[in-house]
Design an enzyme around this catalytic site. Structure first.
Site, PDB file in Angstrom:
ATOM      1  N   SER A 166       0.836  -1.212  -0.193  1.00 27.05           N
ATOM      2  CA  SER A 166       0.003   0.120  -0.053  1.00 27.05           C
ATOM      3  C   SER A 166       0.876   1.213  -0.026  1.00 27.05           C
ATOM      4  CB  SER A 166      -0.872   0.124   1.074  1.00 27.05           C
ATOM      5  OG  SER A 166      -0.447  -0.011   2.390  1.00 27.05           O
ATOM      6  N   HIS A 174      -4.815  -4.972  -0.382  1.00 30.47           N
ATOM      7  CA  HIS A 174      -5.092  -4.101  -1.767  1.00 30.47           C
ATOM      8  C   HIS A 174      -4.925  -4.891  -3.149  1.00 30.47           C
ATOM      9  CE1 HIS A 174      -4.657  -0.302   0.833  1.00 30.47           C
ATOM     10  NE2 HIS A 174      -3.898  -1.184   1.776  1.00 30.47           N
ATOM     11  N   LYS A 201     -12.161  -2.351   1.168  1.00 35.60           N
ATOM     12  CA  LYS A 201     -11.509  -1.513   0.027  1.00 35.60           C
ATOM     13  C   LYS A 201     -12.417  -1.987  -1.344  1.00 35.60           C
ATOM     14  CE  LYS A 201      -7.413  -1.450   2.387  1.00 35.60           C
ATOM     15  NZ  LYS A 201      -7.870  -1.937   3.537  1.00 35.60           N
TER      16      LYS A 201
END
Length: 445
Positions: free
Chosen positions: A236, A264, A296
């Site tokens: 990230s 991610h 996310k």
């Protein structure tokens, strides 16, 4: 601001940075009991032991605040957003281009996803009000777990109420004294906290350096009972990915467990968003623990572990962060389930995200910006080389209607201070180009 003012600011900032390093070291130093006897009444040193403002952690906060005042930089943190934050957001009644959230596929706030969450509230209420072992299951929780297990082509999956807590409780539960946890030097805080909780020996290896990991385990593997290798699918801070197949080879050669944090990379890597294994062509069974977050790509809140049945059975019955925590709210489970289905039904979202991320990297590099190791998948740093410059650029861009967060010391080394851009599939080509042009103007100033 004149050159003399700038030099004075920089000198003051360096002095504060040294103070910050000192109190950071103090916060990490174990307590050594005094052998001089009991404190007397009113003893200032001992009185300080029960005051929060005397703690080194509070001193860290104060020094960071002082740095902002010294550098005359308004804090870019904790801004209040109105409405749904995606590729754009509303702050203080003004619309901004937004690069400060993980809504990678634009599904947080999507009408269908929101409708699923609202329907779950109508049916189940806003909370399960207790742990799932006490309050029982809700069908939508298990449905989400089954579909995540299917996505990863593994036996089962377990969802937790927090992504950070998932790593902390799972690593802390599975490993213990006599075991070894080896992790990438840039591993997320949750991995480090889990390792600390476990009581296992913790070692790191240079970022994405599988050769260094192999050499490390060649030296020390025989000294430990179990070994866990912890890496991430997409990092990230830098936006780069590991060579997963190499880490699988090391896992097999050294008889270790391999954990991949896909916080991610799910929905970002691979042709259809199935993550690092799809990108690298690695079989699901070659990784022992697939970890991910719901907040996310999946537009909810929480975390999950996907893997073999014995692993999930252990976690479901014994992992403290699941056993003693309230169950995932049905509305969040429903939102993430709807987002998961949309991701699989609409692979164009993944393709669009990839296109926009690559565009940002290419245009930024062409304009002379240092984007580090980013591969152009959703996360693109623009390295400024100093905390002062990162903060100044962030505020200057905010004045131009662009919201992006700076990352500076102590989160990264001073020379690696940066702006960190998170790209969404809903960003347009024009928005990306306009942002790079704004960066050029800010740099020129």
């Amino acid at each position: 601001m004149g050159l003399g003012d700038q030099i004075r600011q920089q000198l003051a900032a360096k002095a504060l940075k040294r103070q910050l390093e000192r109190v950071s070291d103090e916060a990490a130093t174990p307590f050594v009991p005094s052998r001089t006897g009991l404190p007397g009444a009113g003893d200032a040193m001992f009185d300080a032991r029960s005051r929060f403002e005397a703690m080194p952690q509070y001193q860290q906060v104060k020094i960071i605040q002082q740095m902002g005042e010294t550098l005359r930089v308004q804090s870019p943190f904790f801004r209040v957003h109105d409405g749904i934050a995606g590729s754009t957001t509303q702050i203080g009644g003004r619309e901004y281009l937004n690069y400060a959230n993980y809504n990678y596929l634009g599904l947080a706030g999507d009408p269908d996803v929101a409708a699923s969450a609202k329907s779950a509230i109508d049916r189940y209420g806003t909370s399960t009000s207790a742990s799932r072992i006490v309050a029982g299951e809700r069908p939508v929780q298990r449905e989400l777990e089954r579909e995540l297990a299917s996505l990863y082509e593994v036996d089962d999956c377990l969802v937790f109420v927090s992504g950070h807590a998932t790593n902390v409780t799972v690593i802390g539960f599975l490993l213990g004294p006599g075991d070894l946890i080896v992790h990438d030097a840039l591993a997320h805080n949750s991995i480090l906290q889990g390792a600390q909780l476990s009581g296992a020996k913790r070692l790191s290896f240079p970022h994405n350096d599988w050769r260094a990991l192999d050499e490390l385990l060649e030296r020390v593997r025989r000294d430990y009972r179990r070994v866990l290798i912890a890496i991430e699918g997409l990092y990230s801070m830098d936006g780069d990915a590991p060579e997963l197949a190499r880490f699988v080879e090391i896992r097999n050669r050294h008889d270790a467990f391999l954990m991949v944090d896909e916080a991610h990379s799910l929905g970002v890597l691979g042709e259809t968003g199935k993550g690092i294994r799809e990108r690298c062509g690695v079989a699901s069974s070659d990784v022992d623990l697939w970890m991910g977050t719901l907040s996310k790509t999946l537009a909810g809140c929480g975390g999950f572990i996907a893997g073999c049945q014995p692993l999930i059975d252990m976690l479901r019955h014994l992992a403290p962060g699941f056993l003693y925590s309230v169950g995932l709210a049905p509305s969040l489970a429903a939102a993430s389930l709807a987002a998961l289905r949309r991701m699989q039904a609409e692979p164009w979202r993944v393709a669009m995200l990839r296109e926009r991320g690559h565009q940002f990297v290419e245009e930024a590099r062409a304009a002379g910006f240092d984007t580090g190791k980013s591969e152009g998948y959703a996360i693109v740093p623009v390295i400024t080389g100093s905390s002062l410059k990162a903060a100044q650029w962030a505020n200057a861009l905010f004045d131009e209607g662009i919201n992006v967060q700076p990352i500076f010391y102590p989160a990264v080394e001073e020379r690696a201070a940066r702006l960190r851009f998170f790209i969404c599939s809903t960003h347009t080509q024009q928005q990306i180009s306009d942002t790079v042009l704004a960066l050029i103007r800010v740099k020129a100033r």
